[in-house]
Motif scaffolding. Structure first.
Motif, PDB file in Angstrom:
ATOM      1  N   SER A  10      -3.248   6.700   4.292  1.00  0.00           N
ATOM      2  CA  SER A  10      -3.920   5.160   3.867  1.00  0.00           C
ATOM      3  C   SER A  10      -4.822   5.136   2.776  1.00  0.00           C
ATOM      4  O   SER A  10      -5.140   6.153   2.079  1.00  0.00           O
ATOM      5  CB  SER A  10      -5.077   5.198   5.318  1.00  0.00           C
ATOM      6  N   THR A  11      -4.648   3.979   2.094  1.00  0.00           N
ATOM      7  CA  THR A  11      -5.476   3.763   1.179  1.00  0.00           C
ATOM      8  C   THR A  11      -6.837   3.008   0.991  1.00  0.00           C
ATOM      9  O   THR A  11      -7.805   3.537   0.731  1.00  0.00           O
ATOM     10  CB  THR A  11      -4.877   2.777   0.015  1.00  0.00           C
ATOM     11  N   SER A  55       0.344   3.622   6.227  1.00  0.00           N
ATOM     12  CA  SER A  55       0.502   2.429   5.538  1.00  0.00           C
ATOM     13  C   SER A  55       1.706   2.783   4.210  1.00  0.00           C
ATOM     14  O   SER A  55       2.136   4.001   3.931  1.00  0.00           O
ATOM     15  CB  SER A  55      -0.634   1.811   5.005  1.00  0.00           C
ATOM     16  N   THR A  56       1.956   1.829   3.609  1.00  0.00           N
ATOM     17  CA  THR A  56       3.004   1.663   2.491  1.00  0.00           C
ATOM     18  C   THR A  56       2.412   1.168   1.339  1.00  0.00           C
ATOM     19  O   THR A  56       1.837   0.239   1.374  1.00  0.00           O
ATOM     20  CB  THR A  56       4.285   1.219   2.910  1.00  0.00           C
ATOM     21  N   THR A  97      10.118  -3.438   0.896  1.00  0.00           N
ATOM     22  CA  THR A  97       9.957  -2.137   1.164  1.00  0.00           C
ATOM     23  C   THR A  97       9.123  -1.928   2.257  1.00  0.00           C
ATOM     24  O   THR A  97       8.366  -1.232   2.444  1.00  0.00           O
ATOM     25  CB  THR A  97       9.708  -1.273   0.022  1.00  0.00           C
ATOM     26  N   CYS A  99       7.334  -1.142   5.317  1.00  0.00           N
ATOM     27  CA  CYS A  99       7.055   0.220   6.053  1.00  0.00           C
ATOM     28  C   CYS A  99       7.888   1.260   5.493  1.00  0.00           C
ATOM     29  O   CYS A  99       8.300   2.148   6.205  1.00  0.00           O
ATOM     30  CB  CYS A  99       7.335   0.076   7.624  1.00  0.00           C
TER      31      CYS A  99
HETATM   32  C1  LIG Z   1      -0.376  -3.014  -3.982  1.00  0.00           C
HETATM   33  C2  LIG Z   1       0.263  -2.885  -2.812  1.00  0.00           C
HETATM   34  C3  LIG Z   1       1.521  -2.622  -2.347  1.00  0.00           C
HETATM   35  C4  LIG Z   1       1.967  -2.816  -1.053  1.00  0.00           C
HETATM   36  N1  LIG Z   1       3.318  -2.331  -1.080  1.00  0.00           N
HETATM   37  C5  LIG Z   1       3.745  -2.378   0.217  1.00  0.00           C
HETATM   38  C6  LIG Z   1       5.312  -2.238   0.514  1.00  0.00           C
HETATM   39  O1  LIG Z   1       6.168  -1.618  -0.311  1.00  0.00           O
HETATM   40  N2  LIG Z   1       5.736  -2.241   1.830  1.00  0.00           N
HETATM   41  C7  LIG Z   1       4.826  -2.504   2.862  1.00  0.00           C
HETATM   42  O2  LIG Z   1       5.348  -2.683   4.047  1.00  0.00           O
HETATM   43  N3  LIG Z   1       3.590  -2.647   2.683  1.00  0.00           N
HETATM   44  C8  LIG Z   1       2.941  -2.881   1.397  1.00  0.00           C
HETATM   45  N4  LIG Z   1       1.804  -3.107   1.181  1.00  0.00           N
HETATM   46  C9  LIG Z   1       1.009  -3.878   2.456  1.00  0.00           C
HETATM   47  C10 LIG Z   1      -0.081  -2.374   2.868  1.00  0.00           C
HETATM   48  O3  LIG Z   1       0.845  -1.491   3.441  1.00  0.00           O
HETATM   49  C11 LIG Z   1      -0.896  -3.148   3.921  1.00  0.00           C
HETATM   50  O4  LIG Z   1      -1.846  -3.969   3.360  1.00  0.00           O
HETATM   51  C12 LIG Z   1      -1.737  -1.998   4.778  1.00  0.00           C
HETATM   52  O5  LIG Z   1      -2.453  -2.770   5.710  1.00  0.00           O
HETATM   53  C13 LIG Z   1      -2.468  -1.202   4.033  1.00  0.00           C
HETATM   54  O6  LIG Z   1      -3.021  -0.151   4.784  1.00  0.00           O
HETATM   55  P1  LIG Z   1      -4.161   0.916   4.339  1.00  0.00           P
HETATM   56  O7  LIG Z   1      -5.573   0.352   3.887  1.00  0.00           O
HETATM   57  O8  LIG Z   1      -4.123   1.951   5.206  1.00  0.00           O
HETATM   58  O9  LIG Z   1      -3.725   1.647   2.996  1.00  0.00           O
HETATM   59  C14 LIG Z   1       1.144  -2.884  -0.330  1.00  0.00           C
HETATM   60  C15 LIG Z   1      -0.172  -3.447  -0.258  1.00  0.00           C
HETATM   61  C16 LIG Z   1      -0.681  -3.322  -1.681  1.00  0.00           C
HETATM   62  C17 LIG Z   1      -2.090  -3.882  -2.060  1.00  0.00           C
END
Ligand SMILES: Cc1cc2nc3c(=O)[nH]c(=O)nc-3n(C[C@H](O)[C@H](O)[C@H](O)COP(=O)(O)O)c2cc1C
Length: 149
Positions: A10-11, A55-56, A97, A99
């Motif tokens: 997660s980020t 997450s991605t 992309t 997930c």
């Molecule tokens: C800069 C950025 C790039 C992302 N790239 C992708 C992606 O390539 N594929 C995808 O399915 N979601 C993508 N997301 C959406 C995140 O996976 C989503 O917001 C998720 O809820 C973040 O969860 P986390 O807080 O656990 O990291 C991206 C989000 C951000 C902010």
């Protein structure tokens, strides 16, 4: 009862919260769980049941906290044939992309001999403000599949 290791990548915390929620549900169902956020490979037992929630980011990339685990497994190619795992991805359909991270993890684990239990869940945050909700429904069925292992 069965031990389940939840592994989150997660980020900003969404996937982490989902992992914690699923651990709570599994605990309530009588399983014993441990939850590791962005673990190193050395912290993991290479047998038993893993439940990965990631997450991605970037363009189909793994969150920074799970990239080291991925890299180690990818380089060392350990024998994971004694591991069964569940996989939950959190992402957004606005990216091509969608997930991508959980797909990469799923492919790598399978290549190392681990066996996935149940379907790979991909939660689209555009459809679900609260990703815990679809994940909770999914884990309700997933936990029943563990009885057949
Ligand atoms: C800069 C950025 C790039 C992302 N790239 C992708 C992606 O390539 N594929 C995808 O399915 N979601 C993508 N997301 C959406 C995140 O996976 C989503 O917001 C998720 O809820 C973040 O969860 P986390 O807080 O656990 O990291 C991206 C989000 C951000 C902010």
């Amino acid at each position: 009862m069965t031990d389940i290791t939840l592994i989150s990548g997660s980020t900003l915390g969404s996937a982490e919260y989902v992992a914690e929620h699923l651990a709570e549900k599994l605990d309530e169902a009588g399983f014993s769980t441990q939850t590791l956020h962005g673990p190193q490979f050395e912290e993991l037992e290479t047998s038993g049941i893993w439940l990965i929630v990631s997450s991605t980011h970037g363009a189909g990339d793994l969150p920074d906290n799970l990239q080291p685990l991925f890299d180690t497994i990818n380089e060392q190619r350990p024998d994971l044939s004694a591991v069964h795992y569940g996989a939950v991805g959190i992402g957004s359909r606005e990216y091509d992309t969608f997930c991508g991270a959980i797909e990469k993890l799923d492919t790598l684990l399978t290549e190392c001999g681990a066996k996935r239990v149940g379907s790979l869940l991909k939660v689209n945050i555009l459809d679900h403000d609260i990703p815990e909700d679809p994940a909770e429904i999914w884990v309700g069925s997933w936990k029943n599949l563990l009885q057949d292992l």
